[in-house]
Design an enzyme around this catalytic site. Structure first.
Site, PDB file in Angstrom:
ATOM      1  N   MET A  26     -41.742 -21.245  66.824  1.00 16.85           N
ATOM      2  CA  MET A  26     -41.309 -19.886  67.164  1.00 16.85           C
ATOM      3  C   MET A  26     -41.570 -18.950  65.981  1.00 16.85           C
ATOM      4  O   MET A  26     -41.024 -17.840  65.937  1.00 16.85           O
ATOM      5  CB  MET A  26     -39.836 -19.871  67.557  1.00 16.85           C
ATOM      6  CG  MET A  26     -39.554 -20.733  68.797  1.00 16.85           C
ATOM      7  SD  MET A  26     -38.119 -20.209  69.718  1.00 16.85           S
ATOM      8  CE  MET A  26     -36.832 -20.426  68.513  1.00 16.85           C
ATOM      9  N   TYR A  28     -41.832 -17.400  61.967  1.00 15.89           N
ATOM     10  CA  TYR A  28     -41.017 -17.232  60.761  1.00 15.89           C
ATOM     11  C   TYR A  28     -41.067 -18.546  59.979  1.00 15.89           C
ATOM     12  O   TYR A  28     -40.055 -19.196  59.716  1.00 15.89           O
ATOM     13  CB  TYR A  28     -39.580 -16.800  61.090  1.00 15.89           C
ATOM     14  CG  TYR A  28     -39.043 -15.888  60.015  1.00 15.89           C
ATOM     15  CD1 TYR A  28     -39.540 -14.594  59.868  1.00 15.89           C
ATOM     16  CD2 TYR A  28     -38.085 -16.324  59.103  1.00 15.89           C
ATOM     17  CE1 TYR A  28     -39.093 -13.764  58.852  1.00 15.89           C
ATOM     18  CE2 TYR A  28     -37.622 -15.495  58.092  1.00 15.89           C
ATOM     19  CZ  TYR A  28     -38.125 -14.218  57.976  1.00 15.89           C
ATOM     20  OH  TYR A  28     -37.690 -13.404  56.965  1.00 15.89           O
ATOM     21  N   HIS A  30     -41.661 -21.831  57.630  1.00 17.59           N
ATOM     22  CA  HIS A  30     -41.127 -22.338  56.359  1.00 17.59           C
ATOM     23  C   HIS A  30     -41.695 -23.735  56.129  1.00 17.59           C
ATOM     24  O   HIS A  30     -42.493 -24.226  56.959  1.00 17.59           O
ATOM     25  CB  HIS A  30     -39.592 -22.338  56.385  1.00 17.59           C
ATOM     26  CG  HIS A  30     -39.001 -23.029  57.575  1.00 17.59           C
ATOM     27  ND1 HIS A  30     -39.082 -24.396  57.750  1.00 17.59           N
ATOM     28  CD2 HIS A  30     -38.357 -22.557  58.666  1.00 17.59           C
ATOM     29  CE1 HIS A  30     -38.484 -24.729  58.872  1.00 17.59           C
ATOM     30  NE2 HIS A  30     -38.051 -23.638  59.467  1.00 17.59           N
ATOM     31  N   GLU A  31     -41.267 -24.389  55.062  1.00 17.96           N
ATOM     32  CA  GLU A  31     -41.862 -25.693  54.703  1.00 17.96           C
ATOM     33  C   GLU A  31     -41.670 -26.750  55.785  1.00 17.96           C
ATOM     34  O   GLU A  31     -42.448 -27.703  55.853  1.00 17.96           O
ATOM     35  CB  GLU A  31     -41.295 -26.226  53.374  1.00 17.96           C
ATOM     36  CG  GLU A  31     -41.848 -25.549  52.141  1.00 17.96           C
ATOM     37  CD  GLU A  31     -41.022 -24.351  51.742  1.00 17.96           C
ATOM     38  OE1 GLU A  31     -40.289 -23.788  52.606  1.00 17.96           O
ATOM     39  OE2 GLU A  31     -41.095 -23.950  50.569  1.00 17.96           O
ATOM     40  N   GLY A  32     -40.620 -26.621  56.605  1.00 20.50           N
ATOM     41  CA  GLY A  32     -40.431 -27.557  57.714  1.00 20.50           C
ATOM     42  C   GLY A  32     -41.636 -27.507  58.650  1.00 20.50           C
ATOM     43  O   GLY A  32     -42.241 -28.537  58.978  1.00 20.50           O
ATOM     44  N   HIS A  33     -42.001 -26.286  59.072  1.00 17.96           N
ATOM     45  CA  HIS A  33     -43.177 -26.120  59.937  1.00 17.96           C
ATOM     46  C   HIS A  33     -44.440 -26.626  59.232  1.00 17.96           C
ATOM     47  O   HIS A  33     -45.297 -27.271  59.843  1.00 17.96           O
ATOM     48  CB  HIS A  33     -43.384 -24.644  60.289  1.00 17.96           C
ATOM     49  CG  HIS A  33     -42.236 -23.991  60.998  1.00 17.96           C
ATOM     50  ND1 HIS A  33     -41.446 -23.028  60.411  1.00 17.96           N
ATOM     51  CD2 HIS A  33     -41.738 -24.162  62.253  1.00 17.96           C
ATOM     52  CE1 HIS A  33     -40.525 -22.616  61.269  1.00 17.96           C
ATOM     53  NE2 HIS A  33     -40.677 -23.295  62.387  1.00 17.96           N
ATOM     54  N   GLN A 148     -34.070 -32.361  70.917  1.00 23.07           N
ATOM     55  CA  GLN A 148     -35.312 -31.813  71.481  1.00 23.07           C
ATOM     56  C   GLN A 148     -36.420 -32.868  71.481  1.00 23.07           C
ATOM     57  O   GLN A 148     -37.119 -33.053  72.484  1.00 23.07           O
ATOM     58  CB  GLN A 148     -35.721 -30.588  70.643  1.00 23.07           C
ATOM     59  CG  GLN A 148     -37.091 -30.042  70.936  1.00 23.07           C
ATOM     60  CD  GLN A 148     -37.330 -28.720  70.229  1.00 23.07           C
ATOM     61  OE1 GLN A 148     -36.793 -27.689  70.627  1.00 23.07           O
ATOM     62  NE2 GLN A 148     -38.118 -28.727  69.176  1.00 23.07           N
ATOM     63  N   SER A 180     -34.530 -23.776  57.921  1.00 17.79           N
ATOM     64  CA  SER A 180     -34.510 -23.232  59.270  1.00 17.79           C
ATOM     65  C   SER A 180     -34.847 -21.751  59.205  1.00 17.79           C
ATOM     66  O   SER A 180     -34.463 -21.068  58.243  1.00 17.79           O
ATOM     67  CB  SER A 180     -33.110 -23.409  59.860  1.00 17.79           C
ATOM     68  OG  SER A 180     -32.952 -22.598  60.996  1.00 17.79           O
TER      69      SER A 180
END
Ligand code: AMP
Length: 276
Positions: A26, A28, A30-33, A148, A180
């Site tokens: 979605m 925005y 960050h390092e997670g993505h 999810q 997040s």
């Protein structure tokens, strides 16, 4: 990196005979993505990322309108991470008629599904649409959203979707706070306080490891989280993973999952305890 917004453009750019790794987001970023992109990059010849804030997974009183967005920054990060194709559709493109949607039959009545009715129907609906459009060989999802992941895996099995789902580990701040997009809603003090969520989860996992019962662990974790200032516990649960059913002595993996509501942000986090 190519950027496309329409389905004809997408079809034109997608390669026919290569492995395609897909990272739906979605935005925005960050390092997670970015960690999902890294995994996709390692395993595939072509990497597609989508950025779409999906309205059908937000409840009427949720943060759809104020969900953080910064396409220019996202575009730069995606390019640097080695994304080949960025799909950035609008709502009319993704919901041409909205005549049909996917419904979850099992596993949406617990954890986030209990406090966000309809959320996972929206998630599976958009994931299904994106899979049909992108036709990836592999798709990458973060265990940050463990429920999810479990429901997407269930959907893929039930619908015989020809894609391999990869579970990716949770990326955290140095304090332990799970990264997040919604962390921008937190004040600095809240961020510090929120790092106690992960510490609580680690202690809970240690307690399971040393033989404490599910009930004892749940109570202790609830106590720890209830001491975080200016916040309210949404849920603290232990469930079997990935069935999302009741955790029992026979569960080889137990998901310890929590949601904590701060003034402007609802944070979720979890750890998976593997028996033995
Ligand atoms: P979102 O943009 O929040 O819908 O997330 C897109 C994907 O990134 C989902 O598969 C998330 O589970 C994953 N993700 C979000 N935050 C993290 C994180 N901190 N670590 C690993 N994956 C994450």
């Amino acid at each position: 990196m190519k950027i496309v917004s329409t389905i004809p453009e997408l079809k034109e750019v997608l390669p026919a005979h290569q492995s395609i790794g897909f990272v739906p987001t979605m935005g925005y970023l960050h390092e997670g993505h970015m960690s999902l992109v890294e995994s996709a990059r390692r395993e595939n010849e072509f990497v597609v990322m989508s950025i779409f804030v999906n309205p059908t997974q937000f409840g009427p009183n949720e943060d759809l309108d104020r969900y953080p967005r910064d396409f220019e920054r996202d575009e730069k990060l995606a390019r640097e991470a080695g994304v080949d194709l960025l799909f950035y559709p609008d709502t009319a493109t993704m919901y041409p008629l909205d005549m049909a949607r996917v419904t979850v039959r099992q596993g949406a009545d617990v954890l986030c599904g209990a406090s966000r009715p309809g959320h996972f129907d929206g998630v599976l609906t958009i994931v299904s649409k994106l899979f049909n459009l992108v036709q990836p060989t592999h798709a990458y999802f973060g265990l940050k959203d463990a429920q999810q992941v479990a429901l997407i895996e269930g959907y893929v099995r039930d619908y015989f979707v020809p894609v391999t789902i990869r579970r990716c580990p949770i990326i955290r701040e140095e304090t332990g706070l799970a990264k997040s997009s919604r962390n921008v809603y937190l004040t600095e003090t809240e961020k510090e306080d929120a790092s106690r969520i992960y510490k609580g989860l680690m202690d809970a996992r240690d307690a399971l490891e040393s033989g404490h019962t599910f009930n004892e662990v749940k109570q202790k974790l609830t106590q720890t989280l209830s001491e975080i200032p200016d916040s309210r516990i949404d849920y603290v649960e232990l469930v079997d993973y990935p069935t999302l059913g009741e955790a029992t002595e026979a569960s080889s993996e137990v998901l310890l999952a929590v949601a904590v509501q701060f003034e402007r942000a609802r944070l979720i986090d979890n750890v998976i305890w593997k028996r033995g």
